[in-house]
Design a protein around this motif. Structure first.
Motif, PDB file in Angstrom:
ATOM      1  N   ALA A  83       0.827  -1.207   0.000  1.00  0.00           N
ATOM      2  CA  ALA A  83       0.000   0.000   0.000  1.00  0.00           C
ATOM      3  C   ALA A  83       0.863   1.260   0.000  1.00  0.00           C
ATOM      4  CB  ALA A  83      -0.934  -0.001   1.213  1.00  0.00           C
ATOM      5  N   VAL A  84       1.909   1.268   0.814  1.00  0.00           N
ATOM      6  CA  VAL A  84       2.784   2.437   0.863  1.00  0.00           C
ATOM      7  C   VAL A  84       3.542   2.589  -0.453  1.00  0.00           C
ATOM      8  CG1 VAL A  84       4.752   3.497   2.016  1.00  0.00           C
ATOM      9  CG2 VAL A  84       2.998   2.351   3.368  1.00  0.00           C
ATOM     10  N   SER A  85       4.013   1.483  -1.004  1.00  0.00           N
ATOM     11  CA  SER A  85       4.713   1.534  -2.289  1.00  0.00           C
ATOM     12  C   SER A  85       3.829   2.146  -3.373  1.00  0.00           C
ATOM     13  CB  SER A  85       5.150   0.120  -2.694  1.00  0.00           C
ATOM     14  OG  SER A  85       5.616   0.092  -4.031  1.00  0.00           O
ATOM     15  N   GLU A  86       2.579   1.715  -3.420  1.00  0.00           N
ATOM     16  CA  GLU A  86       1.675   2.267  -4.431  1.00  0.00           C
ATOM     17  C   GLU A  86       1.392   3.747  -4.187  1.00  0.00           C
ATOM     18  OE1 GLU A  86       0.152   0.566  -7.387  1.00  0.00           O
ATOM     19  OE2 GLU A  86       2.151  -0.123  -6.786  1.00  0.00           O
ATOM     20  N   LEU A 167       9.320   2.311   5.542  1.00  0.00           N
ATOM     21  CA  LEU A 167       8.754   1.063   6.051  1.00  0.00           C
ATOM     22  C   LEU A 167       9.464   0.561   7.302  1.00  0.00           C
ATOM     23  CD1 LEU A 167       8.345  -1.010   2.744  1.00  0.00           C
ATOM     24  CD2 LEU A 167       6.718   0.566   3.794  1.00  0.00           C
ATOM     25  N   ASN A 168      10.673   1.077   7.579  1.00  0.00           N
ATOM     26  CA  ASN A 168      11.498   0.562   8.672  1.00  0.00           C
ATOM     27  C   ASN A 168      11.777  -0.922   8.435  1.00  0.00           C
ATOM     28  OD1 ASN A 168      12.967   0.730  11.055  1.00  0.00           O
ATOM     29  ND2 ASN A 168      11.186   0.489  12.393  1.00  0.00           N
ATOM     30  N   ASN A 169      12.261  -1.209   7.244  1.00  0.00           N
ATOM     31  CA  ASN A 169      12.494  -2.593   6.827  1.00  0.00           C
ATOM     32  C   ASN A 169      13.675  -3.176   7.594  1.00  0.00           C
ATOM     33  OD1 ASN A 169      12.754  -5.023   5.504  1.00  0.00           O
ATOM     34  ND2 ASN A 169      12.683  -4.153   3.449  1.00  0.00           N
ATOM     35  N   THR A 249       5.264   5.356  11.371  1.00  0.00           N
ATOM     36  CA  THR A 249       5.463   5.498   9.926  1.00  0.00           C
ATOM     37  C   THR A 249       5.345   6.959   9.515  1.00  0.00           C
ATOM     38  OG1 THR A 249       4.536   3.287   9.578  1.00  0.00           O
ATOM     39  CG2 THR A 249       4.666   4.727   7.657  1.00  0.00           C
ATOM     40  N   ARG A 250       4.360   7.628  10.075  1.00  0.00           N
ATOM     41  CA  ARG A 250       4.184   9.060   9.812  1.00  0.00           C
ATOM     42  C   ARG A 250       5.404   9.841  10.311  1.00  0.00           C
ATOM     43  NH1 ARG A 250       0.102   9.721  12.934  1.00  0.00           N
ATOM     44  NH2 ARG A 250      -1.404   9.031  11.371  1.00  0.00           N
ATOM     45  N   ALA A 251       5.901   9.486  11.488  1.00  0.00           N
ATOM     46  CA  ALA A 251       7.047  10.194  12.065  1.00  0.00           C
ATOM     47  C   ALA A 251       8.311   9.968  11.247  1.00  0.00           C
ATOM     48  CB  ALA A 251       7.259   9.735  13.503  1.00  0.00           C
ATOM     49  N   ARG A 252       8.508   8.750  10.747  1.00  0.00           N
ATOM     50  CA  ARG A 252       9.700   8.480   9.920  1.00  0.00           C
ATOM     51  C   ARG A 252       9.656   9.287   8.636  1.00  0.00           C
ATOM     52  NH1 ARG A 252       8.627   3.191  11.736  1.00  0.00           N
ATOM     53  NH2 ARG A 252       7.525   2.703   9.797  1.00  0.00           N
TER      54      ARG A 252
END
Length: 277
Positions: A83-86, A167-169, A249-252
């Motif tokens: 979803a984030v990638s798209e 994503l903090n992968n 995720t928003r903070a990153r």
């Protein structure tokens, strides 16, 4: 879930919505097991309305417990990564859905037929990377010898490095990089992502500390808006992740925009996954 509409950067093609429809509603037939996967991963075909495609199905029931991630959440994290990638418009993650299958609920992702030689990683007997390459670090290659591990200075990899930071992968290995015959790059295996604590582990450190590209800043700005409470992406992620993980995720994303630079290893967590490929 619907993601914010974005115009893909030049040379990038986002997913065909019909692929996600096929994955979500098609009949799954298990053809075999991918044995080198750390969790249960099944090679399948999916068919719907006259279309058929190969895919990977990872049932939640086949996930191995991890000490630092909640049990039974890896499939949702893979879908959230798509979803984030798209939402970025970069199309770096293959179409991925959460659905029921022969072994219960799981992640279903379009199979990517990778080119046998991608030229993205190399070991060189040099102290510094040559033109067109970025240094990762030194690796032991046997007989008390070391070699410099490098990755290509490639705009596709650079986009993926930015996505991984969002994503903090915690597990970007070389084997998770797939290129296709038409030059597309995909990242796969996003089960250990979105942790609220900093866990970024990747081979793509070559741009660490360097300024983000103008394209990346534009994409991150759009992503930040979509991640605001009430945004389409935030709403979709809330069905897959915890509130703390969505907030992180928003903070990153905000931190990347404020620094204007690619992140650097934090020092409190191993910077490179093991094994690295």
């Amino acid at each position: 879930m619907s993601a914010p509409e974005r115009i893909p950067p030049r040379g990038v093609t986002t997913a065909d919505p019909a692929d996600a429809e096929l994955l979500a509603h098609g009949g799954l037939t298990v053809r075999g097991r991918i044995r080198d996967a750390s969790n249960a991963a099944l090679y399948c075909t999916v068919a719907h309305d006259g279309r058929e495609a190969a895919c990977v199905y990872k049932p939640v029931a086949g996930e191995r417990p991890l000490w630092d991630f909640p049990d039974g959440t890896l499939a949702q994290r893979e879908v959230a990564a798509y979803a984030v990638s798209e939402a970025t418009g970069w199309g770096l993650v293959p179409p991925t859905v959460l659905r029921d299958g022969p072994y219960g609920e799981g992640m279903c992702q379009l199979w990517i037929e990778a080119s046998p030689e991608d030229g993205l990683l190399a070991l060189v007997d040099e102290e510094e990377p040559g033109p067109g390459w970025k240094a990762i670090g030194f690796a032991e290659v046997g007989e008390d010898r070391t070699a410099l591990l490098v990755h290509a200075d490639d705009e596709r990899l650079r986009r993926l490095a930015v996505l991984d930071a969002v994503l903090n992968n915690a597990d970007r290995k070389g084997g998770h990089l797939l290129t296709t015959a038409d030059g597309r790059l995909y990242g796969i295996d996003h089960g250990v992502t979105f942790h609220a604590d900093d866990k970024l582990r990747t081979l793509l450190w070559g741009w660490a500390g360097e300024p983000l590209t103008e394209e990346a800043v534009e994409v991150l700005s759009g992503l930040a808006g979509a991640l605001e409470p009430g945004g389409t992406l935030a709403a979709g992620l809330s069905a897959l992740l915890t509130p703390a993980e969505v907030d992180a995720t928003r903070a990153r994303t905000t931190a990347l925009l404020e620094s204007g630079r690619h992140p650097e290893p934090g020092g409190e967590w191993p910077a490179i996954p093991w094994p690295p490929v």
